[in-house]
Write an enzyme that holds these catalytic residues in place. Sequence first.
Site, PDB file in Angstrom:
ATOM      1  N   CYS A 252       0.839  -1.210   0.000  1.00 51.36           N
ATOM      2  CA  CYS A 252       0.000   0.000   0.000  1.00 51.36           C
ATOM      3  C   CYS A 252       0.864   1.247   0.000  1.00 51.36           C
ATOM      4  O   CYS A 252       1.464   1.601   1.027  1.00 51.36           O
ATOM      5  CB  CYS A 252      -0.925  -0.006   1.224  1.00 51.36           C
ATOM      6  SG  CYS A 252      -1.921   1.489   1.392  1.00 51.36           S
ATOM      7  N   CYS A 255      -0.414   4.063   2.296  1.00 48.92           N
ATOM      8  CA  CYS A 255      -0.152   3.815   3.715  1.00 48.92           C
ATOM      9  C   CYS A 255       1.310   4.088   4.081  1.00 48.92           C
ATOM     10  O   CYS A 255       1.607   4.642   5.145  1.00 48.92           O
ATOM     11  CB  CYS A 255      -0.482   2.364   4.071  1.00 48.92           C
ATOM     12  SG  CYS A 255      -2.113   1.801   3.563  1.00 48.92           S
ATOM     13  N   ASP A 256       2.238   3.682   3.219  1.00 47.28           N
ATOM     14  CA  ASP A 256       3.633   3.572   3.647  1.00 47.28           C
ATOM     15  C   ASP A 256       4.655   4.405   2.884  1.00 47.28           C
ATOM     16  O   ASP A 256       5.814   4.481   3.302  1.00 47.28           O
ATOM     17  CB  ASP A 256       4.064   2.104   3.576  1.00 47.28           C
ATOM     18  CG  ASP A 256       3.235   1.217   4.498  1.00 47.28           C
ATOM     19  OD1 ASP A 256       2.856   1.704   5.576  1.00 47.28           O
ATOM     20  OD2 ASP A 256       2.972   0.063   4.139  1.00 47.28           O
TER      21      ASP A 256
END
Length: 422
Positions: A252, A255-256
């Site tokens: 993701c 997300c990261d």
Amino acid sequence: MKEINESDFEKEVLNGGNVLVDFYSTECAPCEAVAPKLEGLEKLFGKEIKFVKIFRQGNRELPDKLIVKSSPTLLFYQDGEEVCGRLAGGIKRSEIVRELKHVLGKEKVTQIMATQQPFVTDVDVAILGAGPGGLTAGLYLCQAKINTVLIDIALPGGYVSTTHMVSNYPGFIDPQPGYLLGHNMSEQTKQCGTTYKVAVDVTKVDLQKKEITIDNQETIRAKRIVVATGTSPNRMGIPGEVEFRGKGISYCATCDAKYFGDKEVIVIGGGNSAIEEADFISKFASKITIVHQFDQLQANKTAQEKAFANPKISFLLSHEPRAIKKDGDKMIVEVEDMKTKELKTITADGIFVFIGLKPNLEIFNNQFELDEWGYIKTDEDKRTNIDGVFAVGDVTSKKYRQITTAIADGTIAAISITREIG
């Protein structure tokens, strides 16, 4: 649950014996999802542990002091000391019970849990999956005054919530953040009146009886079921992937990617997701190497042109990962040249994997008729081979999988159901 302020913290928590503290916020979907779980567990465990909640926006100094950065966040105290792990985000009931075992002891928690009484909830329609397809079905059914419950093992929004930007959703001139698009869909369906049961464990599904059991306690009995469980990222299935997932390997970018500022990253894949997400990652990383098994990318031409023009992005085509290792903070990927069969290694600070998706069907135990790729077959009204069970969105057999096609599926299924039972 008793609500306290930061001025009460010492008396109620630090001098309060066993205490569970919920730091919550308003207009917070995860907070709304965890609240009924806490209320239910308080009825079971209230004699053994005190349940309190603190409003983050109205008590800013205390969460800052305790380094509470998100809502909800659950903290567990025993005789004034914080114990076991913190829980945050889309918190499941089973996760809270797991941490209670650290505070109260496994035997006591097991004994108390054995006293809980299972119960049945009757509805007209149960929707499994809260992505765009499920949310749209819920919206249409609710507007048709059909009693509907929407169930998901995660929070509403589905896979779109992990997408950086969505530029092809009708009605928006400017690209929309995926999380915001998913949130707005969810809020619209919720305000209509659809009941939400999200961040739950789906422990049993009986499609023939139209029964869904969640959290080993509540059985939802419906006249119709809509399956909208979507897809999950494919795994590479190579040594090191499981071991380093979340420890250098991510699926993701939204997300990261922010954790790789001025660092080097490897992106594995060559389709739309890989190339578009690589462009997003380049806003943070200093260098990106795209590893793709074919000699040409499969992404759309616009995404390809943008990637080729990005000075931070380089390409290693006709190569496929064979193993992943870690050396200190560095990730090492062993790749095979698909033409020469030569093995070599490349090194980076992190790895992002975008190699396609698979349908989420594990909980159904092969009850559906599937196509050759493992997706659910449906008719034009989105009915499956099981009477009274419909399927919509990416989990179904179709040529194109987009947010808009999932929404269309949800619309069709809801209208079909409304004509049957409305």
